[in-house]
Design a protein around this motif. Structure first.
Motif, short mmCIF file in Angstrom:
data_model
loop_
_atom_site.label_atom_id
_atom_site.label_comp_id
_atom_site.label_asym_id
_atom_site.label_seq_id
_atom_site.Cartn_x
_atom_site.Cartn_y
_atom_site.Cartn_z
N PHE A 89 58.48 19.92 68.40
CA PHE A 89 58.05 18.89 69.35
C PHE A 89 58.24 19.37 70.78
CE2 PHE A 89 62.45 18.22 68.14
CZ PHE A 89 63.10 18.06 69.36
N ALA A 90 57.49 18.76 71.67
CA ALA A 90 57.48 19.20 73.06
C ALA A 90 58.71 18.72 73.82
CB ALA A 90 56.22 18.69 73.75
N LEU A 91 59.33 19.62 74.54
CA LEU A 91 60.44 19.27 75.43
C LEU A 91 59.89 19.05 76.83
CD1 LEU A 91 62.91 22.08 74.28
CD2 LEU A 91 63.15 19.65 73.80
N TRP A 92 58.96 19.92 77.16
CA TRP A 92 58.40 19.92 78.52
C TRP A 92 56.91 20.19 78.38
CZ3 TRP A 92 60.52 18.64 83.05
CH2 TRP A 92 59.87 19.02 84.24
N LYS A 93 56.12 19.29 78.93
CA LYS A 93 54.67 19.44 78.78
C LYS A 93 54.06 20.05 80.03
CE LYS A 93 54.19 15.72 75.50
NZ LYS A 93 53.30 14.69 74.99
N LYS A 94 53.29 21.04 79.83
CA LYS A 94 52.62 21.69 80.96
C LYS A 94 51.72 20.68 81.64
CE LYS A 94 49.31 25.36 82.01
NZ LYS A 94 50.01 26.13 83.03
N VAL A 95 51.75 20.73 82.94
CA VAL A 95 50.99 19.76 83.74
C VAL A 95 49.49 19.82 83.44
CG1 VAL A 95 50.61 21.36 85.64
CG2 VAL A 95 50.75 18.89 86.11
N VAL B 232 48.30 11.28 89.07
CA VAL B 232 49.20 10.14 89.23
C VAL B 232 50.56 10.55 89.80
CG1 VAL B 232 48.08 8.88 87.36
CG2 VAL B 232 50.13 10.24 86.88
N GLY B 233 50.74 11.83 89.99
CA GLY B 233 52.01 12.29 90.55
C GLY B 233 53.12 12.43 89.53
N ALA B 234 52.73 12.78 88.31
CA ALA B 234 53.74 12.93 87.25
C ALA B 234 53.91 14.41 86.92
CB ALA B 234 53.33 12.14 86.01
N ALA B 235 54.35 15.18 87.90
CA ALA B 235 54.52 16.61 87.66
C ALA B 235 55.67 17.14 88.50
CB ALA B 235 53.24 17.35 87.99
N TRP B 236 56.47 18.01 87.91
CA TRP B 236 57.63 18.56 88.60
C TRP B 236 57.66 20.08 88.43
CZ3 TRP B 236 57.37 13.92 86.22
CH2 TRP B 236 57.88 12.80 86.91
N GLU B 237 58.17 20.72 89.46
CA GLU B 237 58.34 22.17 89.37
C GLU B 237 59.55 22.47 88.51
OE1 GLU B 237 56.39 24.46 90.23
OE2 GLU B 237 55.03 23.23 91.45
N GLY C 190 55.36 20.89 85.20
CA GLY C 190 55.02 20.00 84.10
C GLY C 190 55.77 18.70 84.15
N ARG C 191 55.95 18.12 83.01
CA ARG C 191 56.66 16.83 82.94
C ARG C 191 57.44 16.77 81.64
NH1 ARG C 191 53.84 13.21 79.47
NH2 ARG C 191 51.74 13.91 78.99
#
Length: 473
Positions: free
Chosen positions: A183-189, A196-201, A207-208
RNA sequence: GGCGCCGUAGCCAAGUGGUAAGGCAGAGGUCUGCAAAACCUCUAUUCGUCGGUUCGAUUCCGACCGGCGCCUCCA
């Protein structure tokens, strides 16, 4: 007798003892604020409220954490559909959740970590998992957890990993994983995330966070901060979270800390509508604000829920809610009667004895895996017996008041006091005086007409030796 | 297919290897001018069905019938 709780991990009712008494660390999965929570969601939150309150009643010092999932697939999708930024879309729903919580008399948690404000902790957790070699970057750039590296995966849900039905969840990203069940821990943006501004470095790519990661990171961060712990005493949620959510939380957390994530896993059953779970998806839901607008007393909702054990599905019907409302009214009348009972009365024994018996029964019921239906049974039996004793002018009302107060600290199901504005109050007093005058002159027709007049305005009256009492209904 | 849950009076719902809590609704009575509230009495010889274990099962085991959930980022 001590508290025992059904632990999903062992599928047994086990004596509960926190790691560092009297402190109890409690983490409960909170709402996803993409929309209003419905009362099915709130059944779980109410069950957790009962747990929290009973732990406190039992002398524990509870630290309750409830997260707010304000970034996930649904919040992003809803924000995009509304043409808003993520935070702009979720803020009103966070606000609504707190309002609904207060309406339903749910005690506020000590901390409400938000996923969007806990991203650094999530990034640290992913890095830890990457370092330990239990996470990897998939071909799509997302970070996945390798369940093959976590041998006890499936212990909570009792899903044999070999039995996982894999055919049904083939989506594009399946090809990016080493194993379809990872399962995904961190999804690539992606484009929508950015929109919508749901992305972090992050060191491993912009990603998010994945939903499961959020809860692991937030719970570990919070109990570390408050209690210097890495293991929760209790983790609770709805039964639908057992798999995959809680299973995945365990995998991530334990792979990172090397310690048990939570000692007790508690899960509340669904609220059904005509036999099927209440769900946004089925459109058969009702929100807390719907009930509030209908003038439903939260006490009735609480009693309704308490009358079915938390591990048993409960069918929501207007009839059952009305029945609970009648029960609440009975409690309110009892309380009112106690208030007037003063300290007078013959002897101090009878009522005090009833109060003691009730407290014993009440505790025994809740000690037994939060058997609230039985506790309510004991409560109503107590009300019945105490009413009888009061009729006989028994003394000891103070002990009854204290016992009732104690129980209400846990159940909190006394009717909401309805306040009348001064003008209405004056009018009621005037009407009652007019009725009294009519009664004195034996003009019962007039007296009954006044009573109907009051009833039409929602005022119920009751003639007692001490005069006519009234209440708003 | 895998894992799991549920089926108790008109409605809701606890429960135990030894003979069915409680709430709502209903009937009669006491009290009341009448009500209301409270109290008293009554309301499942029976716990989905059929077998089995047992001195005895609603409670344990099996089968069956009926309903439901998870296995899809759902509380």
């Amino acid at each position: 007798m001590t508290l025992s709780l059904y632990n999903t991990l062992t599928r047994r009712i086990e004596p509960f003892e926190p790691l560092a008494p009297p402190r109890v660390t409690l983490y409960t999965c909170g709402p996803t604020v993409w929309n209003f929570a419905h009362i099915g969601n709130f059944r779980t939150f109410l069950f957790e409220d009962l747990l929290r309150r009973y732990l406190e009643y039992s002398g524990y010092d509870v630290y309750h954490i409830m997260n707010l999932t304000d970034v996930d697939d649904r919040t992003i999708k809803a924000a995009a559909a509304a043409g808003k930024r993520l935070g702009e879309h979720t803020a009103p729903f966070v606000q609504a959740f707190f309002e609904d919580r207060d309406y339903l008399r749910i005690k506020p948690a000590h901390a409400y970590p938000r996923a969007t404000e806990s991203v650094p902790a999530m990034i640290r957790l992913v890095e830890q998992l990457l370092d330990r070699g239990v996470a990897y970057k998939g071909e799509d750039g997302s970070i996945y957890f390798a369940i093959a590296k976590f041998p006890t995966y499936g212990r909570l849900s009792r899903l044999d990993t070999r039995e996982l039905k894999i055919g049904a969840r083939v989506t594009s990203d399946e090809y990016a994983k080493d194993d379809p069940r990872d399962f995904a821990l961190w999804k690539k943006v992606d484009g929508v995330d950015e929109q919508v501004g749901a992305a972090w470095e992050a060191p491993f790519g912009r990603g998010r966070p994945g939903w499961h990661l959020e809860c692991s990171a937030m719970s570990l961060e919070q109990i570390g901060r408050c209690c210097h712990a890495e293991t929760l005493d209790i983790h609770a949620g709805g039964v639908d979270l057992i798999f995959p959510h809680h299973e995945d939380e365990i995998a991530q957390s334990e792979a990172a800390t090397g310690r048990p994530f939570a000692r007790f896993w508690l899960h509340g059953e669904f609220l059904n509508v005509r036999g099927t779970k209440m769900s946004k998806r089925f459109g058969n839901f009702l929100t807390a604000r719907d009930l509030r607008e209908q003038g439903v007393d939260a006490a009735a909702v609480r009693l309704l829920f308490w009358q079915t054990h938390y591990r048993k599905a409960l069918d929501f019907t207007d009839e059952a809610l009305a029945a609970a409302g009648a029960g609440v009214k009975r409690l309110g009348e009892f309380q009112e009667r106690l208030r007037g009972a003063g300290g007078a009365g013959r002897g101090v024994g009878e009522l005090a004895k009833l109060a003691t018996k009730f407290e014993t029964d009440f505790r025994a019921a809740l000690d037994d895996d939060l058997n609230a239906p039985r506790a309510c049974g004991a409560l109503f039996e107590f009300v019945h017996e105490a009413n009888g004793a009061l009729d006989r002018k028994a003394g000891g009302a103070a002990a009854v008041r204290a016992a009732l107060d104690g129980a209400m600290g846990v159940l909190d199901i006394l009717p909401t006091a309805k306040a009348a504005d001064p003008a209405l109050e004056r009018w009621i007093a005037e009407r009652i005086a007019a009725r009294d005058k009519a009664r004195k002159s034996k003009d019962f027709k007039e007296a009954d007409w006044v009573r109907a007049e009051l009833r039409a305005k929602g005022v119920e009256i009751e003639d007692t030796p001490g005069g006519t009492k009234w209440r708003l209904v």
